[in-house]
Each structure stands twice: as structure tokens, then as C-alpha cells.
Design a protein around this motif. Structure first.
Motif, PDB file in Angstrom:
ATOM      1  N   MET A  80      -8.866  11.415  -0.561  1.00  0.00           N
ATOM      2  CA  MET A  80      -7.933  12.726  -0.107  1.00  0.00           C
ATOM      3  C   MET A  80      -6.184  12.808  -0.387  1.00  0.00           C
ATOM      4  O   MET A  80      -6.398  11.854   1.054  1.00  0.00           O
ATOM      5  N   SER A  81      -5.651  13.600  -1.316  1.00  0.00           N
ATOM      6  CA  SER A  81      -4.444  13.234  -0.725  1.00  0.00           C
ATOM      7  C   SER A  81      -3.665  13.857   0.095  1.00  0.00           C
ATOM      8  O   SER A  81      -4.466  15.245   0.617  1.00  0.00           O
ATOM      9  N   SER A  82      -2.282  14.116   1.025  1.00  0.00           N
ATOM     10  CA  SER A  82      -2.166  14.943   1.701  1.00  0.00           C
ATOM     11  C   SER A  82      -1.725  16.412   1.384  1.00  0.00           C
ATOM     12  O   SER A  82      -1.734  16.731   1.773  1.00  0.00           O
ATOM     13  N   GLY A  83      -1.341  16.520   0.518  1.00  0.00           N
ATOM     14  CA  GLY A  83      -0.724  17.593  -0.347  1.00  0.00           C
ATOM     15  C   GLY A  83      -2.260  17.870  -0.510  1.00  0.00           C
ATOM     16  O   GLY A  83      -2.640  19.222   0.278  1.00  0.00           O
ATOM     17  N   ASP A  84      -4.177  17.746  -1.040  1.00  0.00           N
ATOM     18  CA  ASP A  84      -4.940  18.785  -0.527  1.00  0.00           C
ATOM     19  C   ASP A  84      -5.178  18.623   0.796  1.00  0.00           C
ATOM     20  O   ASP A  84      -6.073  19.914   0.742  1.00  0.00           O
ATOM     21  N   LEU A  85      -5.139  18.155   1.684  1.00  0.00           N
ATOM     22  CA  LEU A  85      -5.104  18.155   3.316  1.00  0.00           C
ATOM     23  C   LEU A  85      -4.577  19.295   4.046  1.00  0.00           C
ATOM     24  O   LEU A  85      -5.647  20.758   4.311  1.00  0.00           O
ATOM     25  N   LYS A  86      -3.363  19.548   2.959  1.00  0.00           N
ATOM     26  CA  LYS A  86      -2.777  20.542   3.850  1.00  0.00           C
ATOM     27  C   LYS A  86      -2.525  21.686   3.052  1.00  0.00           C
ATOM     28  O   LYS A  86      -2.781  23.082   3.800  1.00  0.00           O
ATOM     29  N   SER A  87      -3.494  21.819   2.109  1.00  0.00           N
ATOM     30  CA  SER A  87      -3.703  23.230   0.642  1.00  0.00           C
ATOM     31  C   SER A  87      -5.183  23.643   1.746  1.00  0.00           C
ATOM     32  O   SER A  87      -5.129  25.036   2.481  1.00  0.00           O
ATOM     33  N   ASP A  88      -6.058  22.617   2.472  1.00  0.00           N
ATOM     34  CA  ASP A  88      -7.173  23.545   2.831  1.00  0.00           C
ATOM     35  C   ASP A  88      -7.236  23.434   4.117  1.00  0.00           C
ATOM     36  O   ASP A  88      -8.219  24.991   4.510  1.00  0.00           O
ATOM     37  N   LEU A  89      -5.967  23.037   4.950  1.00  0.00           N
ATOM     38  CA  LEU A  89      -5.837  23.350   6.458  1.00  0.00           C
ATOM     39  C   LEU A  89      -5.154  24.930   6.690  1.00  0.00           C
ATOM     40  O   LEU A  89      -5.053  26.204   6.993  1.00  0.00           O
ATOM     41  N   SER A  90      -4.345  25.596   5.358  1.00  0.00           N
ATOM     42  CA  SER A  90      -3.832  26.638   4.973  1.00  0.00           C
ATOM     43  C   SER A  90      -4.460  27.429   4.646  1.00  0.00           C
ATOM     44  O   SER A  90      -4.136  28.715   5.024  1.00  0.00           O
ATOM     45  N   ARG A  91      -6.093  27.112   3.747  1.00  0.00           N
ATOM     46  CA  ARG A  91      -6.565  28.560   3.104  1.00  0.00           C
ATOM     47  C   ARG A  91      -7.212  29.126   4.708  1.00  0.00           C
ATOM     48  O   ARG A  91      -7.379  29.322   5.608  1.00  0.00           O
ATOM     49  N   LYS A  92      -7.116  30.505   3.761  1.00  0.00           N
ATOM     50  CA  LYS A  92      -7.324  32.144   4.786  1.00  0.00           C
ATOM     51  C   LYS A  92      -8.659  31.783   4.456  1.00  0.00           C
ATOM     52  O   LYS A  92     -10.049  30.715   4.057  1.00  0.00           O
ATOM     53  N   THR A  93      -9.496  31.877   5.977  1.00  0.00           N
ATOM     54  CA  THR A  93     -11.013  31.371   6.799  1.00  0.00           C
ATOM     55  C   THR A  93     -11.505  32.737   6.450  1.00  0.00           C
ATOM     56  O   THR A  93     -10.811  34.149   6.056  1.00  0.00           O
ATOM     57  N   SER A  94     -12.558  33.533   6.512  1.00  0.00           N
ATOM     58  CA  SER A  94     -13.543  34.887   6.639  1.00  0.00           C
ATOM     59  C   SER A  94     -13.836  35.280   7.855  1.00  0.00           C
ATOM     60  O   SER A  94     -13.588  36.361   8.064  1.00  0.00           O
ATOM     61  N   PHE A  95     -12.883  34.452   9.302  1.00  0.00           N
ATOM     62  CA  PHE A  95     -12.594  34.558   9.874  1.00  0.00           C
ATOM     63  C   PHE A  95     -11.414  35.117  10.528  1.00  0.00           C
ATOM     64  O   PHE A  95      -9.852  34.302  10.895  1.00  0.00           O
ATOM     65  N   LEU A  96     -10.719  36.443  10.588  1.00  0.00           N
ATOM     66  CA  LEU A  96     -10.076  37.696  11.031  1.00  0.00           C
ATOM     67  C   LEU A  96      -9.134  37.448   9.354  1.00  0.00           C
ATOM     68  O   LEU A  96      -7.771  37.241   9.924  1.00  0.00           O
ATOM     69  N   GLY A  97      -9.289  36.915   8.454  1.00  0.00           N
ATOM     70  CA  GLY A  97      -8.462  36.256   7.551  1.00  0.00           C
ATOM     71  C   GLY A  97      -7.684  34.874   8.007  1.00  0.00           C
ATOM     72  O   GLY A  97      -6.283  34.937   7.366  1.00  0.00           O
ATOM     73  N   LEU A  98      -6.963  34.512   9.706  1.00  0.00           N
ATOM     74  CA  LEU A  98      -7.397  33.477   9.786  1.00  0.00           C
ATOM     75  C   LEU A  98      -6.410  32.133   8.943  1.00  0.00           C
ATOM     76  O   LEU A  98      -7.668  32.016   8.310  1.00  0.00           O
ATOM     77  N   LYS A  99      -5.692  31.125   9.221  1.00  0.00           N
ATOM     78  CA  LYS A  99      -5.446  29.849   8.224  1.00  0.00           C
ATOM     79  C   LYS A  99      -6.451  29.217   9.016  1.00  0.00           C
ATOM     80  O   LYS A  99      -7.400  29.633  10.609  1.00  0.00           O
ATOM     81  N   LEU A 100      -6.723  27.740   8.372  1.00  0.00           N
ATOM     82  CA  LEU A 100      -7.829  26.867   9.215  1.00  0.00           C
ATOM     83  C   LEU A 100      -7.467  26.742  10.439  1.00  0.00           C
ATOM     84  O   LEU A 100      -8.314  26.283  11.219  1.00  0.00           O
ATOM     85  N   TRP A 101      -6.051  26.024  10.251  1.00  0.00           N
ATOM     86  CA  TRP A 101      -5.547  25.482  11.126  1.00  0.00           C
ATOM     87  C   TRP A 101      -5.700  25.891  12.179  1.00  0.00           C
ATOM     88  O   TRP A 101      -5.626  25.268  13.556  1.00  0.00           O
ATOM     89  N   VAL A 102      -5.390  27.412  12.482  1.00  0.00           N
ATOM     90  CA  VAL A 102      -5.274  28.446  13.441  1.00  0.00           C
ATOM     91  C   VAL A 102      -6.871  28.265  13.967  1.00  0.00           C
ATOM     92  O   VAL A 102      -7.120  28.028  15.888  1.00  0.00           O
ATOM     93  N   VAL A 103      -7.983  28.953  12.870  1.00  0.00           N
ATOM     94  CA  VAL A 103      -8.945  28.528  14.070  1.00  0.00           C
ATOM     95  C   VAL A 103      -9.547  27.726  14.321  1.00  0.00           C
ATOM     96  O   VAL A 103     -10.216  27.663  15.931  1.00  0.00           O
ATOM     97  N   MET A 104      -9.394  25.933  14.215  1.00  0.00           N
ATOM     98  CA  MET A 104      -9.464  24.895  15.002  1.00  0.00           C
ATOM     99  C   MET A 104      -8.664  24.881  15.657  1.00  0.00           C
ATOM    100  O   MET A 104      -9.250  24.220  17.204  1.00  0.00           O
ATOM    101  N   GLY A 105      -7.208  25.525  16.353  1.00  0.00           N
ATOM    102  CA  GLY A 105      -7.032  25.532  17.313  1.00  0.00           C
ATOM    103  C   GLY A 105      -7.270  26.012  18.280  1.00  0.00           C
ATOM    104  O   GLY A 105      -7.425  26.075  19.347  1.00  0.00           O
ATOM    105  N   LEU A 106      -8.008  27.452  18.029  1.00  0.00           N
ATOM    106  CA  LEU A 106      -8.569  28.307  18.716  1.00  0.00           C
ATOM    107  C   LEU A 106      -9.543  27.799  19.639  1.00  0.00           C
ATOM    108  O   LEU A 106     -10.216  27.689  20.581  1.00  0.00           O
TER     109      LEU A 106
END
Length: 508
Positions: A1-27
Motif C-alpha cells: 500500500m502506497s503512502s497516498g493510499d494510507l493517507k486517503s484511508d486515514l482521512s476518510r470519514k467514519t460512521s462515528f459522528l462523521g469523524l475521520k479515521l485518524w481522529v477516532v484512533m486518537g480518541l
């Protein structure tokens, strides 16, 4: 997986309050850390509550040996009938008149310097029955023949909860001893050495104690702590400084002893206590006799026997009634009944160490007996065991005294500071005891129980032994004379000459 794909995956919104994936992981990580901190906080709170619960437990009394008490018997029937107290045998209770006679020109008031004494450690544990040879008391002593009267003695630890894990004494916390010593203030220092520092302290119930804080040099604190605790814990004797408790917390290892506030023998003979007055001959003999009784108990009344290894004047503390209190067992060794000696690194104080121990490292109770002999000579003469400020033939106390006795000048060795000189018989008795104890042949040294009897008697020491030797000599002479068919007059003449020769040899 390229760095661009990883960045896009972490930046996509989740179903939890519409927060991005990296935000949810930090929480999630943050919540986990907060949870751990909460658990630790709850655990600390529970520990504090449990400690307060311990402080609320009922108070326990621990047997205390008063300076007025001769025998401390644990396990007697009266103790079971009255578990809250210890019944003791009263013997030889000192009074003010006796104490005052112990000093020449001793003032009634004591200055604050008396608190600056060298307070060391103490005593030994191991339970065994009372030995009639030792002539003293122990924690597991059998009943003595003289009548006793039960009295309840207060404990120095009244008002403190009994939380010991070793089955004896008191388990002090670090905070307890910090409060007692004003956070180990330099003003409370009583003495210090390679072992650590001794502080004067006052417990919350008002009892004064000496706190020995061991230095943790490469595990030395742990080693010395084990030696003293394993050996001291259960022993009770009038002439042994009492160990009241201990502290084990983190790297800290501390021992808590009774506080003896009347200096030590070295200070009375050579140092800080001399301004209070000069010890009389009677006071010196009393201190020596108490020391002898303590050593007789350690050598002959408990199993395994205890070899102190550092008997010297600074380790003989003195209470207000001028009773000796043997202290500082940091160098002590235990000797089982099946062992005639042990091999160990030579330790002790120069001038007091037995020659055979210094030369070979072979240690037994005879080494302590030699040290006691040097102690007697020091008390009699007021001289240090080794004093390089004196002429060459007087540097070594033992050799100088042997020379003086050999030259019939024994009367000249008495400490000149003693105003009322001892009688010739008393001086002769003390010197005979000392010379017996410092005999170069360790096998010829007396047992400490014999030393006690020699110091207690008003007669010349070893009179009974001399009579036995005379009897044996007479028997040999009689047999020899019978074989040669000599007359009875010749027998009496030879026996008389044998008696005279033996007496002259012993009495110098």
C-alpha cells in the motif's frame, strides 16, 4: 500500500459522528490512557484506606525489659493467664543512692551533651532455655529457684498498632520514622560509621528511640539488616540493648532500638562524658560484670550461640543506673552447637581482636573472650588498647600490663583518675580475670560463665580451681612418695611446696 493510499484511508470519514479515521484512533488511545490512570487512582485510594484501618486496630503491648528487672520469662503460666501483661522477676533493683555512689563528683544535672552519645545497634534472637551457666535471663528462660512476684510492665510501644510480619517487634513505616526523627535531621544524629547513621527519635507515644538507618552500599544494608534481625528479634536480657522494631520500605532498611542516654564506656573513660565525673572502681566493675553476663548468655544460653565479634568500650552503652548494655551486632556471627569454629573474613577493632582470629580467620566464642579481657584492662587502667602517643614498650596495653605484673608493679597500673583506689584483693581479682581472658592459648581462656562467677565472688578468682589443682598435685606427690616408701613428713612437705608454687604462679 502506497503512502497516498494510507493517507486517503486515514482521512476518510467514519460512521462515528462523521469523524475521520485518524481522529477516532486518537480518541481510542486517549480513552485507554485515561482508563489506566483511573484504575491506578482507585488502587492508591484503596491502599490508603486499608492503612487507616490498620491504624484503628486495637493496641498491643510488647514485653518490655525495665532496667529494674533481672529476669524476663516468656511462656510462663502467668503470662497465659494475663495475656495483656508480662510477669517478671524482680532482682537487684537499683536505687538513687547506689547510682550516686557510682560516680565521683557527678553533678545531679545532665547537659544536653549527654544526648550526643554514640548509639549503636544490638542484640540477638534465637530462642533457647535459660542456662544456669550464664547466670542471667533470656526470653525463653526456665523458672529460677528464687521466688518471683508478678508485676505488669508497660511497653515502650503502647499506643502503636502491632503490624509486625516477623512475629515480634513493631513494623514501622518510613513516614513513622521520618516524623520521629524530624525527617532524619542532622540535629538528631547520635553517631555514624560505615554501617550508616544512628538518629535519636521520639515515637508518637512519647518513647525515645535510636533509629539506625543502614547505608545501602552494594547490598550491605540488606546483609546487615538480615544479620541483626535474624539474630536479635526474640532475645530479652537486662544487659543487651533491646531491638524494638524495624522498617522495610523500598530500598530503606532501618532498625529501631531502645534509647540509652548515659553514654558508653569509651566516653566515660576517654571522652565526652568525663566532664560529668569519673567512674568509680565499683561502677567499672558493675559495667564489666553486666557485659560478662550478656556474653555468657549469648555464648552459652541460646542456640545457635552468638559471636559478637566487636566487643569494645564504645559498644558498651550505660544506662542511668550504670548497667551495661551491649550493642552493635552488625558484625556478629552464629555458631551452631556442632561447630567448634567458623572461618570468616577478619573483622573487628584493632587492639581488641584475638591473635588466633587475626592470624587464621578461625572464629569462635574465645575471640569475644579475648576482647572482653582487653576491655577489663582498659577499664582498670583507663588506657586505650593501642596508644601510639606512649613510649614504645607501653603502646600495646596487653603487653605493657603483662610486663608490669611480671615486675611486681601491678598496683601502678590502676587509672590515676580513680580517687578511691580498689583494695589489693579487688585489683588482683580483676587483673587475674583479664589475664586469663587474654591468654595467647585460646583453649586456656575461661568461659564467660566462669568469668561472671570470678567477678561476682569476693574471694580470689579460681580459688576452687586452685584447690582442685592442689588436690591433684598432692595426689601425684603422695603416689610418688608411696612408691619410694618415703615418710609422711616428706609427703606433707612436698604438698606444701606444690601449693605454694601453684599459688605463686596464679597470683603473679
Amino acid at each position: 500500500m502506497s503512502s497516498g493510499d494510507l493517507k486517503s484511508d486515514l482521512s476518510r470519514k467514519t460512521s462515528f459522528l462523521g469523524l475521520k479515521l485518524w481522529v477516532v484512533m486518537g480518541l481510542c488511545v486517549g480513552v485507554f490512557i485515561v482508563g489506566i490512570l483511573c484504575i491506578l487512582s482507585i488502587w492508591v485510594t484503596c491502599r490508603r484506606k486499608s492503612r487507616r484501618t490498620l491504624d484503628g486496630y486495637s493496641h498491643c503491648q510488647i514485653p518490655h525489659v525495665s532496667k529494674d528487672i533481672k529476669v524476663d520469662r516468656v511462656g510462663a503460666a502467668n503470662v497465659h493467664d494475663h495475656p495483656e501483661s508480662l510477669f517478671l522477676t524482680i532482682h537487684d533493683k537499683p536505687n538513687e543512692t547506689t547510682s550516686e555512689k557510682m560516680l565521683v563528683h557527678l553533678g545531679r544535672s545532665k547537659s544536653s551533651d549527654a544526648d550526643n552519645i554514640s548509639q549503636c545497634s544490638s542484640i540477638f534472637h534465637h530462642e533457647r532455655g535459660f542456662s544456669s551457666q550464664s547466670g542471667e535471663e533470656g526470653s525463653s528462660g526456665t523458672v529460677r529457684k528464687q521466688p518471683s512476684y508478678g508485676i505488669a510492665m508497660p511497653s515502650p510501644l503502647i499506643g502503636l498498632p502491632e503490624v509486625s510480619q516477623l512475629g515480634w517487634g513493631h513494623w514501622f513505616t518510613l513516614r513513622d520514622l521520618e516524623l520521629a526523627t524530624n525527617r532524619f535531621s542532622a540535629e538528631n544524629v547520635l553517631g555514624e560509621g560505615g554501617y550508616g547513621v544512628v538518629y535519636k527519635g521520639r515515637l508518637i507515644n512519647g518513647t525515645e528511640v535510636a533509629v539506625k538507618k543502614l547505608l545501602n552500599n552494594l547490598g550491605q544494608a540488606e546483609k546487615e539488616f538480615r544479620v541483626e534481625v535474624e539474630a536479635i528479634g526474640h532475645v530479652r536480657h537486662k544487659n543487651l540493648v533491646r531491638l524494638l522494631g524495624y522498617c522495610i520500605e523500598g530500598v530503606h532498611r532501618m532498625l529501631v532500638y531502645e534509647y540509652v542516654n548515659n553514654g558508653n564506656l569509651e566516653q566515660w573513660l576517654h571522652g565526652a562524658m568525663r566532664h560529668h565525673g569519673t567512674l568509680t572502681w565499683e561502677a567499672r566493675v558493675k559495667v564489666l560484670l553486666g557485659t560478662a553476663k550478656a556474653l555468657a548468655y549469648l555464648h552459652e544460653a541460646i542456640e545457635p550461640k552468638v559471636i559478637h565479634r566487636d566487643i569494645k568500650s564504645s559498644n558498651i552503652l550505660i544506662d542511668d543506673a550504670f548497667n551495661a548494655k551491649v550493642s552493635d551486632f552488625g558484625l556478629a556471627k552464629l555458631l551452631d552447637s556442632g561447630e567448634s569454629h567458623i572461618t570468616t573474613r577478619v573483622m573487628g577493632t584493632f587492639g581488641y581482636v584475638a591473635p588466633e582470629y587475626a592470624n587464621t580467620g578461625l572464629l569462635n566464642e574465645k575471640s569475644d573472650i579475648y576482647s572482653f579481657g582487653v576491655l577489663v584492662l582498659e577499664a582498670v587502667t583507663g588506657r586505650d588498647p593501642v596508644d601510639y602517643s606512649r613510649p614504645a614498650n607501653e603502646v600495646n596495653l596487653v603487653e605493657w600490663l603483662k610486663m608490669m605484673v611480671g615486675n611486681r608493679r601491678a598496683e601502678e597500673v590502676v587509672d590515676s583518675d580513680i580517687e578511691v583506689r580498689p583494695s589489693t584483693r579487688a585489683l588482683k581479682r580483676a587483673l587475674l580475670v583479664a589475664l586469663r581472658c587474654v591468654d595467647p592459648d585460646s583453649e586456656k581462656r575461661p568461659r564467660m560463665s566462669q568469668v561472671v562467677r570470678m567477678l561476682e565472688t569476693e574471694e580470689v578468682p579460681y580459688r576452687e580451681d586452685r584447690r582442685n589443682r592442689r588436690s591433684r598435685t598432692a595426689s601425684m606427690e603422695i603416689e610418688s612418695v608411696k612408691e619410694s616408701c618415703s615418710s609422711s613428713a616428706d609427703v606433707e612437705s612436698k604438698v606444701g611446696r606444690a601449693d605454694s608454687s601453684t599459688s605463686d604462679t596464679i597470683l603473679g
